[in-house]
Motif scaffolding. Structure first.
Motif, short mmCIF file in Angstrom:
data_model
loop_
_atom_site.label_atom_id
_atom_site.label_comp_id
_atom_site.label_asym_id
_atom_site.label_seq_id
_atom_site.Cartn_x
_atom_site.Cartn_y
_atom_site.Cartn_z
N ARG A 168 25.34 43.27 4.07
CA ARG A 168 25.86 43.11 5.42
C ARG A 168 26.24 44.26 5.87
O ARG A 168 26.30 44.55 7.41
N ASP A 169 27.17 45.04 5.26
CA ASP A 169 27.78 46.33 5.71
C ASP A 169 26.87 47.54 5.77
O ASP A 169 27.25 48.54 6.37
N LEU A 170 25.30 47.37 5.16
CA LEU A 170 24.51 48.36 5.40
C LEU A 170 24.30 48.60 6.89
O LEU A 170 24.47 47.50 7.72
N THR A 171 23.91 49.70 7.37
CA THR A 171 23.55 50.02 8.96
C THR A 171 22.10 49.08 9.18
O THR A 171 21.38 48.79 7.84
N PRO A 172 21.84 48.74 10.44
CA PRO A 172 20.78 47.97 10.53
C PRO A 172 19.41 48.65 10.05
O PRO A 172 18.60 48.12 9.61
N ARG A 173 19.34 49.91 10.28
CA ARG A 173 18.28 50.59 9.66
C ARG A 173 18.09 50.73 7.99
O ARG A 173 17.09 50.56 7.53
N GLU A 174 19.33 50.68 7.35
CA GLU A 174 19.31 50.54 5.93
C GLU A 174 18.76 49.28 5.55
O GLU A 174 18.07 49.20 4.54
N ALA A 179 14.57 45.88 3.08
CA ALA A 179 13.70 44.52 3.47
C ALA A 179 12.33 45.34 3.14
O ALA A 179 11.51 44.47 2.22
N CYS A 180 12.12 46.44 3.50
CA CYS A 180 10.79 47.03 3.04
C CYS A 180 10.67 47.09 1.57
O CYS A 180 9.33 47.24 1.08
N LEU A 181 11.55 47.61 0.96
CA LEU A 181 11.74 47.84 -0.43
C LEU A 181 11.24 46.60 -0.97
O LEU A 181 10.42 46.54 -2.23
N LYS A 202 13.83 58.71 2.29
CA LYS A 202 14.34 59.02 0.97
C LYS A 202 15.82 58.93 1.00
O LYS A 202 16.62 58.41 0.28
N THR A 203 16.54 59.34 2.07
CA THR A 203 17.63 59.40 2.40
C THR A 203 18.66 58.17 2.42
O THR A 203 19.46 57.86 1.85
N HIS A 204 17.58 57.25 3.16
CA HIS A 204 18.21 55.89 3.57
C HIS A 204 18.19 55.21 2.02
O HIS A 204 19.35 54.41 1.79
N VAL A 205 17.19 55.38 1.37
CA VAL A 205 17.12 54.58 -0.14
C VAL A 205 18.01 55.20 -0.88
O VAL A 205 19.09 54.40 -1.67
N SER A 206 18.43 56.45 -0.94
CA SER A 206 19.56 56.83 -1.72
C SER A 206 20.86 56.27 -1.41
O SER A 206 21.79 56.04 -2.29
N ARG A 207 21.03 56.17 -0.12
CA ARG A 207 22.56 55.69 0.47
C ARG A 207 22.56 54.05 0.09
O ARG A 207 23.59 53.75 -0.16
N ILE A 208 21.28 53.45 0.23
CA ILE A 208 21.50 51.88 -0.05
C ILE A 208 21.75 51.68 -1.61
O ILE A 208 22.78 51.11 -1.89
N LEU A 209 21.05 52.59 -2.61
CA LEU A 209 21.50 52.53 -4.03
C LEU A 209 23.08 52.65 -4.23
O LEU A 209 23.68 51.95 -4.92
N ARG A 215 21.04 50.95 -9.59
CA ARG A 215 20.53 52.10 -10.37
C ARG A 215 19.17 52.54 -10.00
O ARG A 215 18.61 53.90 -10.36
N SER A 216 18.30 51.85 -9.54
CA SER A 216 16.94 52.13 -9.08
C SER A 216 16.42 51.32 -7.98
O SER A 216 16.98 50.31 -7.58
N ARG A 217 15.35 51.97 -7.03
CA ARG A 217 14.90 51.10 -6.15
C ARG A 217 14.16 49.73 -6.42
O ARG A 217 14.00 48.90 -5.53
#
Length: 233
Positions: A168-174, A179-181, A202-209, A215-217
């Motif tokens: 829930r603390d992720l940004t809306p874009r994250e 969800a796409c992942l 790629k930057t968003h994915v890295s920040r999400i992890l 550890r992985s997408r």
């Protein structure tokens, strides 16, 4: 344990060259994999191992981009080897398995593998899988991706309240990217879906992890399934 010819010099190669360590206890299988990958431009097999302990040792000394590991190996199995390699940040891991769905594959994904590939995959599929993992994207054997993620999500424990709060603390874009992942999309597909540059994805994915402690997408995709996240509209 085998250090392939030129392995020591590989550390000085360009970033475009994907450096690979192979581990399989069957000599013929390992030799076949090495032949395919070593004969592909842009990929260099820098080491080969016959068991998990050797694989971890090679990854620790050579720091390859990708470790391709069999699941069932003596001394240290592929799951345990994956856990050590990922935990220490030694390489991204692509797991090979004879079966498309079993407890070994689930264990490998929990250990942080970027994905898994069936041993009957053709040469082109193997090469593409290695390159995909090297790009930081997860891959699961074609035809079982959603089935595996759904099955894994059903068998996994309910996400903790702390994990739910972190999402829930992720940004809306994250959240959109997460969800796409969950839909099994690649970085390129996510970029097209959300109308953004692939580098931004790629930057968003890295920040999400990082924010979710994953550890992985692939683990991120499973979490998205567990939380029933819907894709962006």
């Amino acid at each position: 344990m085998t250090l392939d010819p030129g392995a020591s010099a590989a550390a000085g190669t360009t970033e475009d060259v994907v450096r690979v360590v192979l581990a399989d206890d069957q000599d013929a299988v390992r030799a076949g994999l090495a032949l395919i990958l070593a004969g592909t431009p842009g990929i260099e097999v820098v080491g080969q191992a016959s068991d998990g302990e050797e694989a971890v040792a090679l990854c620790r000394s050579l720091r390859p981009d990708v470790a391709v590991l069999d699941v069932r190996m003596p001394r240290l199995d592929g799951i345990s080897a994956t856990r050590e390699i990922v935990a220490d940040g030694l390489a991204d891991v692509l797991v090979l398995t004879t079966f498309d769905l079993d407890e070994y594959v689930f264990g490998a994904l929990r250990a942080g593998a970027c994905g898994f590939l069936l041993k009957d995959t053709d040469a082109e599929g193997l090469v593409e899988a290695v390159r995909t993992v090297a790009r930081g994207e997860g891959i699961i054997a074609p035809g079982v991706t959603r089935r595996l993620i759904h099955a894994f999500a059903r068998s996994a424990p309910t996400p903790s309240s702390a994990t739910v709060a972190a999402v829930r603390d992720l940004t809306p874009r994250e959240q959109d990217v997460l969800a796409c992942l969950g839909l099994g999309m690649s970085n390129q597909q996510i970029a097209e879906r959300l109308v953004m540059a692939e580098s931004t994805t790629k930057t968003h994915v890295s920040r999400i992890l990082t924010k979710l402690g994953l550890r992985s997408r692939v683990q991120a995709a499973i979490l998205a399934q567990e939380l029933n996240l819907s894709g962006p509209r």
